[in-house]
Design a protein around this motif. Structure first.
Motif, PDB file in Angstrom:
ATOM      1  N   GLY A 266       0.795  -1.227   0.000  1.00  0.00           N
ATOM      2  CA  GLY A 266       0.000   0.000   0.000  1.00  0.00           C
ATOM      3  C   GLY A 266       0.825   1.272   0.000  1.00  0.00           C
ATOM      4  N   LYS A 267       1.815   1.315  -0.871  1.00  0.00           N
ATOM      5  CA  LYS A 267       2.646   2.511  -0.953  1.00  0.00           C
ATOM      6  C   LYS A 267       1.920   3.659  -1.648  1.00  0.00           C
ATOM      7  CE  LYS A 267       5.969   0.196  -3.049  1.00  0.00           C
ATOM      8  NZ  LYS A 267       5.491  -1.186  -2.856  1.00  0.00           N
ATOM      9  N   THR A 268       1.059   3.302  -2.618  1.00  0.00           N
ATOM     10  CA  THR A 268       0.450   4.344  -3.441  1.00  0.00           C
ATOM     11  C   THR A 268      -0.313   5.361  -2.605  1.00  0.00           C
ATOM     12  OG1 THR A 268       0.159   2.609  -5.075  1.00  0.00           O
ATOM     13  CG2 THR A 268      -0.907   4.711  -5.518  1.00  0.00           C
ATOM     14  N   ILE A 269      -1.104   4.890  -1.687  1.00  0.00           N
ATOM     15  CA  ILE A 269      -1.933   5.828  -0.930  1.00  0.00           C
ATOM     16  C   ILE A 269      -1.058   6.749  -0.076  1.00  0.00           C
ATOM     17  CG2 ILE A 269      -2.361   4.331   1.073  1.00  0.00           C
ATOM     18  CD1 ILE A 269      -4.950   6.602  -0.618  1.00  0.00           C
TER      19      ILE A 269
ATOM     20  N   GLN B 158      -1.711   3.378 -14.766  1.00  0.00           N
ATOM     21  CA  GLN B 158      -2.450   2.844 -13.632  1.00  0.00           C
ATOM     22  C   GLN B 158      -2.455   3.813 -12.448  1.00  0.00           C
ATOM     23  OE1 GLN B 158      -2.089  -1.414 -12.913  1.00  0.00           O
ATOM     24  NE2 GLN B 158      -1.580  -0.799 -10.827  1.00  0.00           N
ATOM     25  N   HIS B 159      -1.308   4.422 -12.202  1.00  0.00           N
ATOM     26  CA  HIS B 159      -1.246   5.418 -11.139  1.00  0.00           C
ATOM     27  C   HIS B 159      -2.188   6.571 -11.440  1.00  0.00           C
ATOM     28  CE1 HIS B 159       1.628   4.037  -8.312  1.00  0.00           C
ATOM     29  NE2 HIS B 159       2.653   4.021  -9.134  1.00  0.00           N
ATOM     30  N   TYR B 160      -2.218   6.940 -12.704  1.00  0.00           N
ATOM     31  CA  TYR B 160      -3.078   8.046 -13.103  1.00  0.00           C
ATOM     32  C   TYR B 160      -4.534   7.703 -12.809  1.00  0.00           C
ATOM     33  CZ  TYR B 160      -5.492  11.277 -16.253  1.00  0.00           C
ATOM     34  OH  TYR B 160      -6.333  12.222 -16.792  1.00  0.00           O
TER      35      TYR B 160
ATOM     36  N   VAL C 273       9.148   8.984  -6.741  1.00  0.00           N
ATOM     37  CA  VAL C 273       9.682   8.050  -7.723  1.00  0.00           C
ATOM     38  C   VAL C 273       9.235   6.658  -7.319  1.00  0.00           C
ATOM     39  CG1 VAL C 273      11.769   7.231  -8.857  1.00  0.00           C
ATOM     40  CG2 VAL C 273      11.707   9.529  -7.906  1.00  0.00           C
ATOM     41  N   ASP C 274       8.417   6.029  -8.162  1.00  0.00           N
ATOM     42  CA  ASP C 274       7.909   4.709  -7.804  1.00  0.00           C
ATOM     43  C   ASP C 274       8.815   3.619  -8.375  1.00  0.00           C
ATOM     44  OD1 ASP C 274       6.262   2.859  -6.640  1.00  0.00           O
ATOM     45  OD2 ASP C 274       4.782   2.869  -8.250  1.00  0.00           O
ATOM     46  N   GLU C 275       8.881   2.518  -7.642  1.00  0.00           N
ATOM     47  CA  GLU C 275       9.617   1.334  -8.086  1.00  0.00           C
ATOM     48  C   GLU C 275      11.041   1.688  -8.484  1.00  0.00           C
ATOM     49  OE1 GLU C 275       8.137  -1.221  -7.379  1.00  0.00           O
ATOM     50  OE2 GLU C 275       5.995  -0.789  -7.519  1.00  0.00           O
ATOM     51  N   GLN C 276      11.702   2.279  -7.558  1.00  0.00           N
ATOM     52  CA  GLN C 276      13.029   2.814  -7.766  1.00  0.00           C
ATOM     53  C   GLN C 276      14.025   1.801  -8.336  1.00  0.00           C
ATOM     54  OE1 GLN C 276      14.681   5.450  -7.753  1.00  0.00           O
ATOM     55  NE2 GLN C 276      16.775   4.741  -7.532  1.00  0.00           N
TER      56      GLN C 276
HETATM   57 MG    MG Z   1       2.975   0.337  -6.329  1.00  0.00          MG
END
Ligand code: MG
Ligand code: ADP
Length: 735
Positions: free
Chosen positions: A315-318, A346-348, A410-413
């Protein structure tokens, strides 16, 4: 007298010609050559008797050449040589070794090193295939008689350093022994030591000159085991020194960043209420804790540099969106970058779902958009209309100007590599024209990073860990099956789909005959040729027309256009596709809670972190989830270890540790360019204890002078670092 900076061409026995060869190996100074350390040591003080060898062991043997010859078999020429000690003999075999036929003469004394095997024929009890060898003494050569006794004694009667040769074999191990020995004898007695005395004292470090001496030429009585494990006082000193200055550099970077002006975001009741309003669910305890850590950074005057580690699905996105709300409510823009278009899209979509009701303005920027649209979007961003900008890393980094950028996520570094990370931070500050402050940076990774790497690669970042999965997750059952049982697997998939679920089926290659990007090395160990590998396209055709004829089957791979990919993902998400056949493009971040089956064919071909990522796609909904690892063909020992680990555990850190052990730090992040420092002596897998110590001491030194530590000592250490950092660690300059 030689000092460390002396050019090697002035070392006795080198000269301009050999210096040129050394230069090609990156060795130009005395110091460089001192760091050309032996890659192993050979015990020529107590060499092994042939009679006492054991099959399976690595052994070094000193013996006399008896007979030899070149044999042509149908497949290749073999060079065979028999060596002896009294009545005991040993056979040595080299493949394709025509070049050896004039090398040896009967009566020569040779040192051999290799893996002992039971002899297969011809009365030899033992043989060694492809041994490394060195001719120690040639009684028939004129040179031998005149050869200096002292030089001879470098080769036998002691523990001898074995060096990697250079210049296509022109600079042999023996050459290095002589040159380095002579160099050490002429080396300045007093080498400057930039490690402060109190640190040296605590770690009982020996002085540098002795450390160099005994790393090359072990002290009499030194244990071979300690040497091979790099745990002699001499090697410990050199390793610690290398790690100490690395950690000193990282700590300096951290301190420099801390001293810069960032945005001190206001976090008041209004902002807190805005965060609350967007939450679609109750955050987990871990999410709350991590948000607190992030919010504290954001509120502080220094720019945030934080790494958020959280296993897939944690649950990093939230958390990122909450941070985004803080920035936006303070009147700043936020950039959210993902490694692929699928992920960015997907993030969008989820950002819109979560944030748009609150009236935030969100834009998506991807490479496949029409250029007029991109241009318009960029205009919105530059004007400050767009508050949250989502896109692929490359796109945002290269083409976007912000009006007032306050936060970069920065996601999924782990996909990016560390050097890129540094570049990004540079861009972020120059892009931000209306605002002198450095934007905050939050880096998110689903790859659990073993502590050794966290201390080196990310040593300048603060870290937060999401160590709790959201509620309602059901554990995943992982099974390992041979692909001869595939019909049972397809049966199972049909039943689950009939119950309303969806499945992923993943293949290592797109098309047969294609070069697989994954684990090229694991196929070597007798795995199937590329042609026998089941490929996504063909299996999609087959499954669609046979096993899953009554189901909706989709196909996803890297060569499908971005629009088609998005369309396929979207219909999988809507449940219109039952079974998605794919390559690893679905690996990262894809989130479809109703999908509860992950079948991975040729699972032996995948790396551990890939398998873990793939499995992380399921177990997201309320239904029980299943991961089926199918193997086809022969499975190497390493591959078996990976598969067993997958069945045994779902703990990402445990999996990461094994991955690190199997692949080594350089490969761990999937690319050699991932920004790992090039160590000369240290080895992160072996030297973790010294790394921890180095980190602690670096912090101690930069914390400032005290009764045991003078200002001069600190200045000297930092000065040493500045003059060595670039060249030594291959990292960007430190402040
Ligand atoms: Mg993610
Ligand atoms: P990752 O860390 O892998 O990026 P995501 O942020 O995609 O994970 O979250 C995975 C799934 O869990 C998403 O569907 C998300 O909506 C859901 N989720 C996250 N946090 C919670 C929570 N506290 N309660 C319920 N569901 C949650």
């Amino acid at each position: 007298m030689l000092d460390l900076a002396t050019n090697v061409q002035y070392v006795k026995g080198i000269g301009p010609k050999f210096a040129q060869i050394l230069l090609e190996k990156g060795i130009s100074t005395v110091e460089d050559l001192l760091y050309h350390l032996p890659f192993r040591y050979e015990d020529r003080l107590n060499p092994r008797g042939i009679g006492e060898l054991r099959p399976g062991e690595m052994a070094s043997v000193i013996a006399e050449v008896r007979t030899f010859g070149l044999f042509r078999t149908r497949r290749m020429p073999l060079f065979e040589m028999t060596v002896g000690q009294g009545r005991d003999t040993l056979k040595c075999i080299w493949f394709n070794a025509t070049y050896l036929q004039d090398k040896f003469r009967a009566g020569m004394l040779v040192a051999l090193y290799g893996k002992v095997e039971a002899g297969d024929r011809g009365g030899h009890r033992f043989q060694i295939m492809q041994p490394q060898f060195e001719i120690l003494h040639d009684p028939s050569a004129a040179e031998a008689a005149s050869e200096d006794q002292a030089l001879q004694s470098l080769e036998v009667g002691r523990i001898v350093p074995i060096y990697e040769a250079a210049g296509n074999g022109r600079l042999t191990a023996r050459w290095f022994r002589r040159v380095i020995h002579a160099m050490l004898e002429n080396l300045d007695q007093d080498l400057p030591d930039a490690i402060p005395a109190s640190v040296r004292g605590r770690l009982e470090l020996i002085d540098r000159r002795r450390a160099f001496w005994h790393s090359h030429w072990p002290e009499v009585g030194e244990s071979l085991t300690k040497l091979q494990a790099a745990r002699t006082p001499a090697l410990i000193r050199l390793i610690f020194e290398e790690l100490f200055f690395l950690e000193l550099g990282l700590e300096l970077k951290r301190r420099k960043m801390r001293a810069q002006t960032g945005v001190a975001f206001q976090i008041n009741d209004r902002v807190r209420a805005a965060i609350k309003r967007i939450l679609p669910f109750h955050p987990t305890g871990a999410q709350k804790r991590v948000l607190k850590e992030i919010a504290a950074d954001m509120a502080g005057p220094a720019p945030m540099r934080r790494l958020l580690q959280g296993d897939v699905g944690s649950g990093k996105t939230i958390v990122a969106l909450e941070a985004a709300v803080i920035a936006i409510e303070n009147g700043y823009q936020v950039a959210l970058m993902a490694p692929t278009e699928i992920l960015a899209t997907q993030h969008y979509l989820s950002a819109r779902r979560i944030l748009e009701a609150a009236g935030y303005r969100i834009v998506l920027l991807t490479g496949s958009q029409e250029s007029s649209r991109k241009k318009q979007t960029r205009h919105h961003i530059a004007q400050g209309n767009a508050q949250l900008v989502i896109g692929t890393h490359a796109l945002i980094q290269e083409t976007v100007e912000f009006d007032k950028l306050g936060l970069v996520v920065v996601d999924e570094q782990h996909r990016f590599g560390v050097l890129q990370r540094f570049r990004l931070m540079k861009k972020a500050d120059s892009a931000d024209s209306n605002n002198a402050a450095e934007p905050d940076v939050l880096v998110m990774t689903a790859t659990p990073i073993p502590r050794t790497l966290a201390l080196t690669l990310y040593g300048d970042l603060d870290t937060s860990v999401l160590d709790e999965l959201p509620p309602g997750r059901t554990p995943i059952t992982t099974r390992l099956v041979g692909d001869e049982r595939s019909s049972e697997v397809w049966d199972f998939v049909r039943k689950q789909v009939a119950a309303g679920r969806q499945a992923y089926i993943v293949y290592p290659v797109i098309e047969e005959g294609a070069i697989t990007p994954q684990r090229a090395n694991s196929g070597r160990a007798g795995g199937p040729g590329e042609g026998e590998l089941k490929a996504a396209i063909k299996m999609h055709d087959r499954l669609r027309s046979h096993e899953f004829a009554s189901l909706h089957v989709g196909l996803l791979h890297g060569r499908i256009s971005a629009d088609d990919k998005d369309a396929t993902m979207a219909s999988f998400q809507r449940g219109e596709i039952d079974v998605l056949v794919s390559t690893t493009v679905i690996e990262v971040g894809v989130d479809v809670a109703n999908a509860n089956i992950m079948v991975i064919e040729h699972a032996e071909r995948f790396g551990l972190s890939q398998l873990h990522q793939l499995r992380g796609r399921i177990g997201r909904g309320s239904a029980k989830s299943y991961c089926v690892l199918m193997t086809g063909g022969k499975v190497s020992i390493e591959a078996q270890q990976r598969l067993d680990a997958m069945v045994r555990t779902q703990n990402g850190f445990e999996i990461a540790e094994l991955d690190l052990q199997q692949r080594g730090p350089g490969e761990f992040f999937g690319t050699r360019q991932a920004g790992m420092p090039n160590f000369r002596v240290a080895n992160l897998l072996r030297d973790r204890d010294l790394l921890e110590a180095a980190r602690k001491e670096a912090r101690y030194v930069l914390a400032g002078p005290n009764a045991d530590l003078t200002k001069d000592e600190i200045a000297r250490a930092v000065q040493h670092l500045r003059s060595h950092w670039n060249r030594r660690y291959g990292l960007v300059e430190v402040g």
